[in-house]
Structures are given as C-alpha cells and as structure tokens.
Design a protein around this motif. Structure first.
Motif, PDB file in Angstrom:
ATOM      1  N   PRO A   4     -28.489  24.163  43.681  1.00 13.26           N
ATOM      2  CA  PRO A   4     -27.325  24.291  43.598  1.00 13.26           C
ATOM      3  C   PRO A   4     -26.214  23.341  42.792  1.00 13.26           C
ATOM      4  N   LEU A   5     -26.754  21.907  43.039  1.00 11.74           N
ATOM      5  CA  LEU A   5     -25.859  21.025  42.077  1.00 11.74           C
ATOM      6  C   LEU A   5     -26.024  21.098  40.642  1.00 11.74           C
ATOM      7  N   HIS A   6     -27.204  21.508  40.266  1.00  9.81           N
ATOM      8  CA  HIS A   6     -27.642  21.628  38.843  1.00  9.81           C
ATOM      9  C   HIS A   6     -26.965  23.158  38.351  1.00  9.81           C
TER      10      HIS A   6
ATOM     11  N   THR B 240     -23.924  22.231  35.599  1.00 11.63           N
ATOM     12  CA  THR B 240     -24.137  23.211  34.426  1.00 11.63           C
ATOM     13  C   THR B 240     -22.626  23.911  33.907  1.00 11.63           C
ATOM     14  N   PRO B 241     -21.980  24.704  35.122  1.00 12.72           N
ATOM     15  CA  PRO B 241     -20.808  25.156  34.589  1.00 12.72           C
ATOM     16  C   PRO B 241     -19.671  24.241  34.181  1.00 12.72           C
ATOM     17  N   LEU B 242     -19.632  23.060  34.855  1.00  7.58           N
ATOM     18  CA  LEU B 242     -18.562  22.094  34.628  1.00  7.58           C
ATOM     19  C   LEU B 242     -18.484  21.662  33.233  1.00  7.58           C
ATOM     20  N   THR B 243     -19.920  21.353  32.894  1.00  5.99           N
ATOM     21  CA  THR B 243     -20.212  20.815  31.666  1.00  5.99           C
ATOM     22  C   THR B 243     -19.830  22.001  30.496  1.00  5.99           C
ATOM     23  N   LEU B 244     -20.410  23.180  30.640  1.00  4.53           N
ATOM     24  CA  LEU B 244     -20.021  24.104  29.944  1.00  4.53           C
ATOM     25  C   LEU B 244     -18.325  24.383  29.535  1.00  4.53           C
ATOM     26  N   THR B 245     -17.678  24.213  30.670  1.00  2.02           N
ATOM     27  CA  THR B 245     -16.311  24.431  30.468  1.00  2.02           C
ATOM     28  C   THR B 245     -15.599  23.171  29.756  1.00  2.02           C
ATOM     29  N   LEU B 246     -15.979  22.052  30.025  1.00  2.00           N
ATOM     30  CA  LEU B 246     -15.518  21.052  29.288  1.00  2.00           C
ATOM     31  C   LEU B 246     -15.987  21.108  27.765  1.00  2.00           C
TER      32      LEU B 246
ATOM     33  N   LEU C  27     -20.307  17.435  24.253  1.00  2.00           N
ATOM     34  CA  LEU C  27     -21.558  17.819  23.728  1.00  2.00           C
ATOM     35  C   LEU C  27     -22.437  17.124  24.448  1.00  2.00           C
ATOM     36  N   ILE C  28     -22.318  15.721  24.295  1.00  2.00           N
ATOM     37  CA  ILE C  28     -23.161  14.882  24.955  1.00  2.00           C
ATOM     38  C   ILE C  28     -23.399  15.028  26.370  1.00  2.00           C
ATOM     39  N   LEU C  29     -22.233  15.343  27.192  1.00  2.00           N
ATOM     40  CA  LEU C  29     -22.521  15.552  28.517  1.00  2.00           C
ATOM     41  C   LEU C  29     -23.038  16.977  28.761  1.00  2.00           C
ATOM     42  N   LEU C  30     -22.960  17.878  27.933  1.00  2.00           N
ATOM     43  CA  LEU C  30     -23.551  19.223  27.977  1.00  2.00           C
ATOM     44  C   LEU C  30     -25.190  19.094  27.886  1.00  2.00           C
ATOM     45  N   ILE C  31     -25.649  18.209  26.889  1.00  3.21           N
ATOM     46  CA  ILE C  31     -26.868  18.090  26.585  1.00  3.21           C
ATOM     47  C   ILE C  31     -27.571  17.334  27.761  1.00  3.21           C
ATOM     48  N   LEU C  32     -26.961  16.394  28.350  1.00  5.80           N
ATOM     49  CA  LEU C  32     -27.695  15.310  29.285  1.00  5.80           C
ATOM     50  C   LEU C  32     -28.367  16.101  30.464  1.00  5.80           C
TER      51      LEU C  32
END
Length: 144
Positions: free
Chosen positions: A12-14, A19-25, A53-58
């Motif tokens: 759930p956390l991932h 994932t949704p939060l980093t995608l939204t950002l 972009l970095i936060l999405l990739i991590l």
C-alpha cells in the motif's frame, strides 16, 4: 490461503501513496513548466520539474532493485529445491527456462515441481499457464 487468484500482492505505501503522489507532483511540475515557459519563473519551474523527475524515478529504482534481488534469491531457492528433489543441478535446465517460468514454478509443491518443469520444457508454457496448472500451491508471503 494463497492461490493463483490471490497471489498478486500490493504494498500500500508504495502502490497507493508514494507512486500516486510522485506522479501527481511530476505532472504538476510539467504544467508549471509549460505555464512559465516565457516568464521570469522558468528557471524555478525547470528546477522543480527536475526535482519532481528525480522523486518519480527514486521509488521506481528502489522497486526495480528489490525485484532484481528477489529474482536472484528465487533462482537460488529453486536450484536448492531441485537439487534436494533430484540430486542434480538445475543449471543445465536453466538455459532452457525463462526467469518468468522459474519464478512461476516456485509456487508448485515438491510433488508437482519435477513433472511441471518437464511439462514446461516440453510445451514452453508461459508463467500464467504454469501457475494455473499448480494444484497444491506453495504460498510465498515474503515477496516484495
């Protein structure tokens, strides 16, 4: 009781938070970058885009690393199981089996494993087909 229908796992956390939060950002940063294209804030928007972009990739990289490590462990476990059941090395057959097939075969009970490996080699079964053929499912609750 784990089986073919319920063996897929979500963390759930991932899957539902990070994932949704980093995608939204990331999407928000693209919108801001486009909006500020001809303004004095373009540099700041570009900086935010690169950060997003970095936060999405991590988290994606962390997941890939964990899955690759898990694949290595599964391969070692299957080598050990095969040796315990047959007294032979699985390495000779590994070249003929795809990793996805080996991963699917790990759910088979000891009684089913050898016949299922032979069936997979003869018919080149896909992972989903292998899982559907398993009658006595060996649960794996520790996967990533």
């Amino acid at each position: 009781m784990q089986n073919f229908k319920n063996h897929t796992r979500f963390y759930p956390l991932h899957h539902f938070i990070i994932t949704p939060l980093t995608l939204t950002l990331f999407i928000w940063s693209i919108v801001r970058l486009i909006q500020s294209f001809n303004s004095d804030f373009f540099g700041i928007a570009l900086f935010h885009f690169l950060g997003a972009l970095i936060l999405l990739i991590l988290p994606l990289l962390a997941r890939i690393y964990a899955l690759k490590n898990q694949d290595r462990i599964i391969r070692m476990e299957m080598r050990q199981r095969y040796f315990e059941l047959t007294g032979k090395s699985l390495r000779a057959l590994e070249d003929k089996l795809r990793l996805s097939q080996i991963i699917a075969l790990r759910f088979a009970s000891d009684e089913e494993l050898i016949p299922l490996i032979n069936n997979t080699l003869e018919k080149d079964l896909r992972a989903k087909e292998i899982k559907k053929l398993i009658k006595n499912w060996q649960a794996d609750q520790r996967r990533v």
